[in-house]
Design a protein around this motif. Structure first.
Motif, PDB file in Angstrom:
ATOM      1  N   LEU A   4     -16.803  26.133  -8.368  1.00 52.02           N
ATOM      2  CA  LEU A   4     -17.177  25.463  -7.127  1.00 52.02           C
ATOM      3  C   LEU A   4     -17.739  24.072  -7.412  1.00 52.02           C
ATOM      4  N   VAL A   5     -18.570  23.989  -8.452  1.00 53.12           N
ATOM      5  CA  VAL A   5     -19.116  22.687  -8.819  1.00 53.12           C
ATOM      6  C   VAL A   5     -17.984  21.730  -9.160  1.00 53.12           C
ATOM      7  N   ILE A   6     -17.026  22.232  -9.936  1.00 55.03           N
ATOM      8  CA  ILE A   6     -15.897  21.396 -10.325  1.00 55.03           C
ATOM      9  C   ILE A   6     -15.113  20.953  -9.102  1.00 55.03           C
ATOM     10  N   LEU A   7     -14.914  21.888  -8.155  1.00 53.30           N
ATOM     11  CA  LEU A   7     -14.192  21.531  -6.944  1.00 53.30           C
ATOM     12  C   LEU A   7     -14.896  20.405  -6.210  1.00 53.30           C
ATOM     13  N   ILE A   8     -16.212  20.551  -6.061  1.00 51.83           N
ATOM     14  CA  ILE A   8     -16.973  19.531  -5.334  1.00 51.83           C
ATOM     15  C   ILE A   8     -16.913  18.197  -6.077  1.00 51.83           C
ATOM     16  N   ASN A   9     -17.033  18.255  -7.400  1.00 52.15           N
ATOM     17  CA  ASN A   9     -16.876  17.030  -8.194  1.00 52.15           C
ATOM     18  C   ASN A   9     -15.563  16.343  -7.861  1.00 52.15           C
ATOM     19  N   THR A  10     -14.487  17.160  -7.844  1.00 48.60           N
ATOM     20  CA  THR A  10     -13.165  16.606  -7.615  1.00 48.60           C
ATOM     21  C   THR A  10     -13.099  15.906  -6.262  1.00 48.60           C
ATOM     22  N   ILE A  11     -13.655  16.565  -5.242  1.00 52.15           N
ATOM     23  CA  ILE A  11     -13.604  15.981  -3.903  1.00 52.15           C
ATOM     24  C   ILE A  11     -14.395  14.684  -3.836  1.00 52.15           C
ATOM     25  N   ILE A  12     -15.583  14.708  -4.418  1.00 49.39           N
ATOM     26  CA  ILE A  12     -16.421  13.506  -4.369  1.00 49.39           C
ATOM     27  C   ILE A  12     -15.720  12.342  -5.045  1.00 49.39           C
ATOM     28  N   VAL A  13     -15.193  12.604  -6.249  1.00 55.89           N
ATOM     29  CA  VAL A  13     -14.523  11.523  -6.980  1.00 55.89           C
ATOM     30  C   VAL A  13     -13.319  11.030  -6.191  1.00 55.89           C
ATOM     31  N   ALA A  14     -12.569  11.946  -5.609  1.00 57.45           N
ATOM     32  CA  ALA A  14     -11.381  11.535  -4.862  1.00 57.45           C
ATOM     33  C   ALA A  14     -11.756  10.672  -3.667  1.00 57.45           C
ATOM     34  N   LEU A  15     -12.711  11.139  -2.878  1.00 53.12           N
ATOM     35  CA  LEU A  15     -13.103  10.400  -1.676  1.00 53.12           C
ATOM     36  C   LEU A  15     -13.652   9.017  -2.027  1.00 53.12           C
ATOM     37  N   LEU A  16     -14.608   8.987  -2.954  1.00 60.90           N
ATOM     38  CA  LEU A  16     -15.240   7.718  -3.277  1.00 60.90           C
ATOM     39  C   LEU A  16     -14.259   6.750  -3.942  1.00 60.90           C
ATOM     40  N   SER A  17     -13.460   7.273  -4.865  1.00 57.08           N
ATOM     41  CA  SER A  17     -12.550   6.364  -5.559  1.00 57.08           C
ATOM     42  C   SER A  17     -11.507   5.827  -4.582  1.00 57.08           C
ATOM     43  N   ALA A  18     -11.025   6.685  -3.666  1.00 53.16           N
ATOM     44  CA  ALA A  18     -10.046   6.213  -2.693  1.00 53.16           C
ATOM     45  C   ALA A  18     -10.673   5.147  -1.806  1.00 53.16           C
ATOM     46  N   LEU A  19     -11.913   5.389  -1.370  1.00 54.32           N
ATOM     47  CA  LEU A  19     -12.590   4.432  -0.494  1.00 54.32           C
ATOM     48  C   LEU A  19     -12.755   3.078  -1.172  1.00 54.32           C
ATOM     49  N   ILE A  20     -13.329   3.104  -2.361  1.00 49.37           N
ATOM     50  CA  ILE A  20     -13.630   1.847  -3.040  1.00 49.37           C
ATOM     51  C   ILE A  20     -12.361   1.137  -3.467  1.00 49.37           C
ATOM     52  N   SER A  21     -11.390   1.896  -3.985  1.00 46.34           N
ATOM     53  CA  SER A  21     -10.175   1.231  -4.435  1.00 46.34           C
ATOM     54  C   SER A  21      -9.425   0.648  -3.243  1.00 46.34           C
ATOM     55  N   THR A  22      -9.498   1.311  -2.073  1.00 47.01           N
ATOM     56  CA  THR A  22      -8.855   0.745  -0.890  1.00 47.01           C
ATOM     57  C   THR A  22      -9.498  -0.582  -0.526  1.00 47.01           C
ATOM     58  N   ALA A  23     -10.826  -0.603  -0.553  1.00 48.38           N
ATOM     59  CA  ALA A  23     -11.529  -1.843  -0.220  1.00 48.38           C
ATOM     60  C   ALA A  23     -11.108  -2.971  -1.156  1.00 48.38           C
ATOM     61  N   ILE A  24     -11.193  -2.693  -2.461  1.00 52.76           N
ATOM     62  CA  ILE A  24     -10.847  -3.729  -3.437  1.00 52.76           C
ATOM     63  C   ILE A  24      -9.380  -4.103  -3.319  1.00 52.76           C
ATOM     64  N   GLY A  25      -8.526  -3.103  -3.121  1.00 55.93           N
ATOM     65  CA  GLY A  25      -7.096  -3.351  -3.038  1.00 55.93           C
ATOM     66  C   GLY A  25      -6.720  -4.204  -1.839  1.00 55.93           C
ATOM     67  N   VAL A  26      -7.349  -3.923  -0.700  1.00 53.83           N
ATOM     68  CA  VAL A  26      -7.054  -4.723   0.490  1.00 53.83           C
ATOM     69  C   VAL A  26      -7.428  -6.184   0.248  1.00 53.83           C
ATOM     70  N   LEU A  27      -8.645  -6.393  -0.289  1.00 53.27           N
ATOM     71  CA  LEU A  27      -9.067  -7.758  -0.579  1.00 53.27           C
ATOM     72  C   LEU A  27      -8.106  -8.417  -1.558  1.00 53.27           C
ATOM     73  N   GLY A  28      -7.700  -7.655  -2.551  1.00 51.88           N
ATOM     74  CA  GLY A  28      -6.780  -8.189  -3.542  1.00 51.88           C
ATOM     75  C   GLY A  28      -5.449  -8.579  -2.919  1.00 51.88           C
ATOM     76  N   ALA A  29      -4.923  -7.701  -2.041  1.00 52.84           N
ATOM     77  CA  ALA A  29      -3.640  -8.003  -1.421  1.00 52.84           C
ATOM     78  C   ALA A  29      -3.733  -9.271  -0.585  1.00 52.84           C
ATOM     79  N   ILE A  30      -4.851  -9.403   0.147  1.00 55.34           N
ATOM     80  CA  ILE A  30      -5.041 -10.617   0.951  1.00 55.34           C
ATOM     81  C   ILE A  30      -5.095 -11.839   0.048  1.00 55.34           C
ATOM     82  N   ALA A  31      -5.790 -11.700  -1.075  1.00 55.56           N
ATOM     83  CA  ALA A  31      -5.871 -12.830  -2.004  1.00 55.56           C
ATOM     84  C   ALA A  31      -4.481 -13.201  -2.507  1.00 55.56           C
ATOM     85  N   ILE A  32      -3.677 -12.171  -2.831  1.00 58.52           N
ATOM     86  CA  ILE A  32      -2.333 -12.444  -3.347  1.00 58.52           C
ATOM     87  C   ILE A  32      -1.502 -13.158  -2.294  1.00 58.52           C
TER      88      ILE A  32
END
Lengths: 266, 357, 274
Positions: free
Chosen positions: A58-86
């Protein structure tokens, strides 16, 4: 709205059946009292019970979800800014170069990404664990966000921005009230694909994790040698069910809040 | 834009909640140091109840991580940044790790239970005098087959795999040393051969086997054999035991020309932070009752003589998994052949794989 | 298009990412590609790559990546198109993505069960009178499962492109006398080409280095550059050779990008060839 005639409906139904076949197969066998995914012996809920007893899982599952949600959120933010810059790059050669650089992580096999990130982290001195895994997931998800957002940006007519500026919008307004709403489908596409990349990843996570931090993927791959237990099937079944419920629920709620769509509709 | 921000806020809140839940489930933090050890093991390779028992008896908390390949495990330990106190490499990997100075010697004053181990499994070439490692589980490489899917073929020798009536019936292991090793054994050569000529002969012989080969895969051979997708496979004894547990038709045999004797041993990596704890763990795992319980759970062969007395004789006298003296005399343990030779093996293996169709 | 004052803000996080996580690893990879097993400088790895083994692998990788991309596009495009016409299209779209969140190894085991000689598909084939077929460990199952995995990546960008398509354009084209095929070829397709390009990039490029699927589903009867890299990095610890193969993969990617980005002006020309 065009009413769907038979052929499209049949086609879509077939696609959905194929997409969901392995999932239903998995879930079917999660009720198997036998040990594996063949020879259904008898119906049992023991594997589901086992999921809740296995705190480590269960701990591992929760870890997986947290990492997925946060990484998707942050990478989307950075990626959008990057695409606009490009997009705003005027030098075509530079733009192509950056676009190609963007795709390097996608073309590289996970082993290489994992190994090189590991070297990077140990050189900088980042401790292996949640932080290193999160950073790595953000890093390999950014390219896909950029790729999903760019076409929407390219579709945007440049006069849109000029018009907004003429009408007195501040630069910040242009970003938040013109650009971002326009590219929203791209942002969402990028976000969900980043989620997929994160949830699916094994090799990179394997290399950069430590300190007892593990994700579901790593755990499942490690189990392959001795045999993947049906507890994993049960867990996946639960994840699937909850996800579907959440998605449908969210959709229903947001529909009630949406105003009727205007414009040319068929 | 607003709904995007709202979505982001929801995600952050959910993450925070989950982090909190995790902290509760973890209770007691997870960093290595005093009174905890980190064990790095293969998946499903230990009875989880034993970990709890260890903590109860010694007060040392166990942090547990898993890996799926020796090389991946060594790569991580070598790179640094980890603090594993115990890990379970296979025998050839122990040699490699010794050469790279990644292991700490075992202090036998802290491991009295070593007396329980069958001396046949001690003082082996890959770790003379067991300076750095103690056996955890062992087994052989052999042929698993399902007679109900065959027409009476038997497999006393490796050459039996080359039987032309076995078209597309055989599954091989995606590992150079095992598969080329089988080729070597079938020609009467040693598994540790470094003679390029012998290796070339073995590869060519393997290429002749191609028509019989259905696939060259890894651990997924177990479910495949269980549901009858393949009739014959080159397998480790532990996996064969798993297969046989699920499908009673399957049988396992070690060919008479000879085969591989493998070990997974416990070692203490140099990066260990709790060396006393590591020793306590090793000693605990060598206790007769603990080893018996572990062997029952994992299903592989245990090197612990005292444990054998406590186990079901049907299991311990099954010669397929506890082979007799005669068979044992034909078994070879892998030596570390060095990176260059390893490269040669793998290039030949790649050649064989590409030749298949 | 001159948002100069805002530019530094956009670029900082992304630029940092490029330097740390793209350029630094590439530099590392290139560095390793010139080392041999003992750590000495050598061109041996590059020479090795031009032998028949690796050239065959390259061809094989490209061929299968092409097949996978082609079939993904073939099936994804109509799917995306029909989806835009449904009532709850965003819901269905999400439902299409959800299966990709279940662990890949697990799904592969499910496919092993589904495609097995004694599995449900073969049972169906028997009932239909076609008889038992060997599905696993064939080119077919390999491409099928790969397309299964990659298809959401192809559907999403194409859906986005189709969704924004103004239906009035299609009406206009029909009114002007074009049949369905011509409408598609000269109106719909060119206007969605950017979405298609994104999809192709996100499928073709990773498909070049597929490794897990080649073993799990194809039983190593299909070998790609990914197989070789995995072997070099993990088993033989020959990071030198592994890195060299990676360098070539990156070079191929650059070339592909050059070719596809040459068509950048496509959309504004509306497909009109001059």
């Amino acid at each position: 709205m065009e009413k769907l005639n038979k052929l499209p409906k049949i086609y879509l139904t077939a696609v959905f059946i194929i997409l969901y076949a392995p999932i239903f197969y998995l879930i079917f066998y999660s009720f198997n009292s036998g040990g594996g995914m063949s020879n259904f012996e008898s119906f049992t809920l023991e594997h589901y019970a086992a999921v809740f007893e296995d705190t480590r899982l269960l701990v591992i599952l929760i870890n997986t979800i947290i990492v997925a949600l946060l990484s998707a959120l942050i990478s989307t933010a950075i990626g959008v800014l990057g695409a606009i810059a490009i997009l705003f790059m005027r030098n075509k050669a530079m733009r192509n170069a950056v676009l190609s650089l963007n795709n390097i992580l996608i073309v590289s096999p996970d082993v290489i990404i994992g190994a090189s990130f590991l070297i990077l982290f140990t050189m900088i001195g980042v401790k292996l664990g949640f932080a290193s895994v999160l950073i790595s997931h953000i890093a390999f998800s950014i390219p896909i966000v950029v790729i999903m957002v760019l076409p929407k940006l390219q579709e945007m007519s440049p006069t849109l921005i000029d018009a907004a500026l003429d009408l007195g919008a501040t630069k910040r307004d242009v970003l938040t009230r013109v650009i971002i709403p326009f590219i929203k489908p791209g942002i969402l596409a990028g976000f969900f694909l980043a989620l997929t990349y994160s949830l699916d990843d094994f090799a990179v996570t394997f290399f950069v994790t430590g300190n007892g931090f593990s994700t579901l993927s790593v755990e499942i791959y490690s189990m392959a040698r001795a045999g993947i237990t049906l507890t994993i099937n049960a867990l996946s079944g639960l994840i699937f069910l909850i996800t579907v419920v959440l998605v449908i629920g969210y959709y229903m709620i947001s529909r009630k809040a949406k105003s009727p769509l205007a414009g040319v509709r068929k | 834009m607003k709904d995007i921000l709202r979505g982001a806020a929801i995600i952050l809140i959910v993450s925070a909640i989950l982090l909190f839940v995790n902290a509760k489930l973890n209770e007691g933090g997870g960093s290595a140091g005093k009174n905890s050890i980190t064990v790095y093991n293969w998946g499903e390779y230990i009875d989880p109840d034993l970990l709890k028992q260890f903590t109860k008896e010694t007060g040392i908390k166990v942090i547990y991580e898993t890996f799926d390949s020796n090389e991946g495990m060594m790569g991580k330990i070598e790179q640094g940044g980890t603090a594993y106190d115990i890990t379970m490499p296979s025998e050839y990997m122990i040699e490699m790790m010794k050469e790279k100075d990644l292991l700490l010697p075992i202090d036998y004053s802290k491991v009295p239970n070593v007396k329980n181990i069958d001396p046949y499994f001690l003082d082996l070439p890959f770790d003379p005098s067991n300076q750095y490692s103690l056996p955890y589980f062992w087994g052989t490489v052999g042929i698993a087959y399902n007679p109900t899917l065959l027409e009476g073929q038997t497999f006393e020798r490796w050459d039996d795999l080359w039987d032309p009536s076995l078209t597309q019936d055989v599954i091989l292991v995606d590992s150079a040393r095992e598969t080329i090793g089988m080729g070597l054994n079938s020609l009467g050569f040693s598994l540790n051969s470094t003679d390029v000529d012998q290796l070339r002969q073995a590869t060519d012989k393997l290429k002749a086997l191609s028509p019989n080969v259905k696939a060259v895969i890894g651990d997924e051979v177990t479910p495949l054999m269980i549901n009858g997708e393949a009739a014959v496979s080159l397998t480790w004894s532990g996996q064969a035991a798993d297969m046989m547990y699920e499908n009673e038709d399957i049988d396992y045999v070690v060919p008479e020309e000879g085969s591989n004797l493998w070990f997974d041993n416990m070692v203490i990596p140099r990066t260990s932070k709790n060396i006393d704890g590591a020793h306590a763990f090793i000693n605990f795992m060598l206790d007769a009752e603990v080893a018996a319980q572990n062997a029952d759970y994992v299903g592989y062969s245990t090197p612990n003589l005292a444990a054998l007395d406590l186990m079901d004789p049907e299991v311990t006298q099954d010669e397929r998994f506890y082979p007799n003296e005669e068979t044992r005399s034909h078994l070879e343990v892998y030596r570390n052949l060095g990176l260059e030779m390893l490269g040669v093996y793998n290039e030949l293996f790649l050649e064989f794989k590409m030749d298949m169709k | 298009m001159n948002n100069k004052p805002l530019r530094p803000l956009y670029t900082v996080p992304y630029a940092t990412w490029i330097i740390l996580f793209v350029i630094a690893p590439i530099a590392l990879i290139v560095y390793y590609s010139f080392l041999d097993l003992t750590g000495n400088f050598t061109f041996e790895n590059y020479k090795n790559f031009f032998t028949s083994v690796y050239l065959k692998l390259t061809l094989s990788s490209f061929w299968y990546a092409f097949l996978i991309t082609f079939f993904s596009l073939l099936f994804a495009y109509p799917t995306a198109y029909f989806l835009t016409k449904t009532k709850h299209k965003h819901l269905w779209l999400l439902l299409i993505i959800i299966p990709s969140w279940i662990n890949l190894l697990l799904k592969t085991y499910a496919f092993i069960g589904l495609f097995g000689l004694y599995g449900p598909i073969n049972a169906l084939l028997e009932v239909m009178g076609i008889g038992e077929q060997q599905i696993l460990f064939t080119d077919f199952s390999f491409v099928f499962v790969s397309v299964y995995i990659f298809i959401p990546f192809m559907i999403l960008p194409i859906f986005n492109a189709l969704d924004k398509l103004n239906p009035a354009l299609i009406d206009a084209s029909r009114d002007l006398g074009a049949n369905a095929w011509t409408t598609f070829r000269r109106v719909v397709w060119p206007l969605t080409i950017n979405g298609v390009k994104s999809g192709i990039q996100v499928v073709f490029i990773p498909a070049l280095s597929l490794f897990m699927i080649t073993r799990l589903i194809a039983g190593n009867k299909v070998i790609t550059l990914g197989t070789a890299i995995e072997q070099q990095f993990l088993v033989t610890q020959n990071w030198g050779m592994g890195s060299t193969i990676a360098v070539f993969l990156i070079l191929f990617m650059f070339i592909i990008m050059l070719i596809t980005n040459g068509k950048e002006k496509g959309a504004s020309n509306n497909g009109k060839t001059k």
